[in-house]
Write a protein that holds these residues in place. Structure first.
Motif, mmCIF file in Angstrom:
data_model
loop_
_atom_site.group_PDB
_atom_site.id
_atom_site.type_symbol
_atom_site.label_atom_id
_atom_site.label_comp_id
_atom_site.label_asym_id
_atom_site.label_seq_id
_atom_site.Cartn_x
_atom_site.Cartn_y
_atom_site.Cartn_z
ATOM 1 N N ALA A 185 -18.709 34.795 -28.762
ATOM 2 C CA ALA A 185 -17.494 35.087 -28.306
ATOM 3 C C ALA A 185 -16.937 34.582 -27.237
ATOM 4 N N SER A 186 -17.570 33.263 -26.887
ATOM 5 C CA SER A 186 -17.037 32.251 -25.767
ATOM 6 C C SER A 186 -17.663 33.027 -24.292
ATOM 7 N N HIS A 187 -18.576 33.887 -24.453
ATOM 8 C CA HIS A 187 -19.067 34.655 -23.078
ATOM 9 C C HIS A 187 -19.788 33.522 -22.423
ATOM 10 N N SER A 188 -19.586 33.381 -21.151
ATOM 11 C CA SER A 188 -20.438 32.440 -20.479
ATOM 12 C C SER A 188 -21.243 33.045 -19.377
ATOM 13 N N ARG A 189 -22.365 32.575 -19.083
ATOM 14 C CA ARG A 189 -23.500 33.012 -18.094
ATOM 15 C C ARG A 189 -24.250 32.032 -17.847
ATOM 16 N N THR A 190 -24.933 32.119 -16.636
ATOM 17 C CA THR A 190 -25.865 31.184 -16.062
ATOM 18 C C THR A 190 -27.184 31.964 -16.217
ATOM 19 N N VAL A 191 -28.005 30.591 -16.533
ATOM 20 C CA VAL A 191 -29.402 31.045 -16.820
ATOM 21 C C VAL A 191 -30.306 30.121 -16.030
ATOM 22 N N PRO A 192 -31.217 30.675 -15.443
ATOM 23 C CA PRO A 192 -32.205 29.650 -14.573
ATOM 24 C C PRO A 192 -33.143 28.886 -15.517
ATOM 25 N N PHE A 193 -33.763 28.021 -15.024
ATOM 26 C CA PHE A 193 -34.806 27.220 -15.611
ATOM 27 C C PHE A 193 -35.691 26.699 -14.670
ATOM 28 N N ASN A 194 -37.169 26.331 -14.851
ATOM 29 C CA ASN A 194 -37.941 25.989 -14.058
ATOM 30 C C ASN A 194 -38.198 24.527 -13.769
ATOM 31 N N ALA A 195 -38.845 24.106 -12.867
ATOM 32 C CA ALA A 195 -38.993 22.957 -12.439
ATOM 33 C C ALA A 195 -39.275 21.922 -13.397
#
Length: 181
Positions: free
Chosen positions: A137-147
């Motif tokens: 439903a076009s919801h955006s979120r930020t997700v962390p990733f590792n090195a």
């Protein structure tokens, strides 16, 4: 890994390197929860038929017990499975680097495959190690990733074909440059 080497996932042989069809999905079995949802319209219909005196007895009125739904455990990748995934993607070629970045990003972030396919090059923030994901439903979120994931993404972007599309993951070579969606 060499072409022709067996690839094992969850203890099952899924093919050989270079021969795996990633588009194949096995048919899903009918789930008990789906059958329970289908019971609701029948209850309503039988109630109507009983009210209209078209039937003498409503089988759902006697308190028919719901069948128990057994929990179906979600298969979890073992360390050996994850190691096999990473071995298949060893190499410095564009395809190996792309596939390794995809696997690392999926494992590190837990994003859905559909969300991965919608990623654009501008969605990755290497400075803060975040990726902007657009989900259902076009919801955006930020997700962390590792090195390590960031390293694999950078390696992929160094060999990514130079095309007009801003899709993060494209075909690995310019000859067959189709966007993966």
């Amino acid at each position: 890994a060499e072409v022709g080497t067996n690839v094992m996932v969850l203890g099952k042989k899924i093919g050989k390197v270079g021969e795996i069809d990633l588009d194949y999905t096995e048919p899903k079995p009918i789930r008990m929860k789906l059958l329970l949802r289908e019971k609701v319209p029948f209850k309503r219909d039988y109630r109507f038929l009983e009210t209209e005196e078209l039937i003498t007895r409503n089988p759902f009125a006697s308190g028919m017990a719901k069948p128990s739904v057994p929990e179906s455990p979600i298969p979890i990748f073992t360390d050996d499975d994850l190691y096999a995934f990473m071995q298949v993607t060893e190499g410095k070629g564009p395809r190996e680097r792309r596939d390794r970045a995809i696997i690392r990003l999926l494992l590190d972030t837990g994003i859905r495959v559909g969300e991965l396919c919608r990623l654009r090059t501008g969605d990755v923030d290497f400075g803060q190690r975040l990726v902007l994901v657009t989900g259902k439903a076009s919801h955006s979120r930020t997700v962390p990733f590792n090195a390590k994931c960031g390293t694999e993404l950078r390696r992929w972007l160094m060999v990514r074909p130079r095309i007009t599309s801003d899709a993060l993951f494209t075909a690995a070579t310019i000859k067959s440059c189709k966007i993966i969606l």
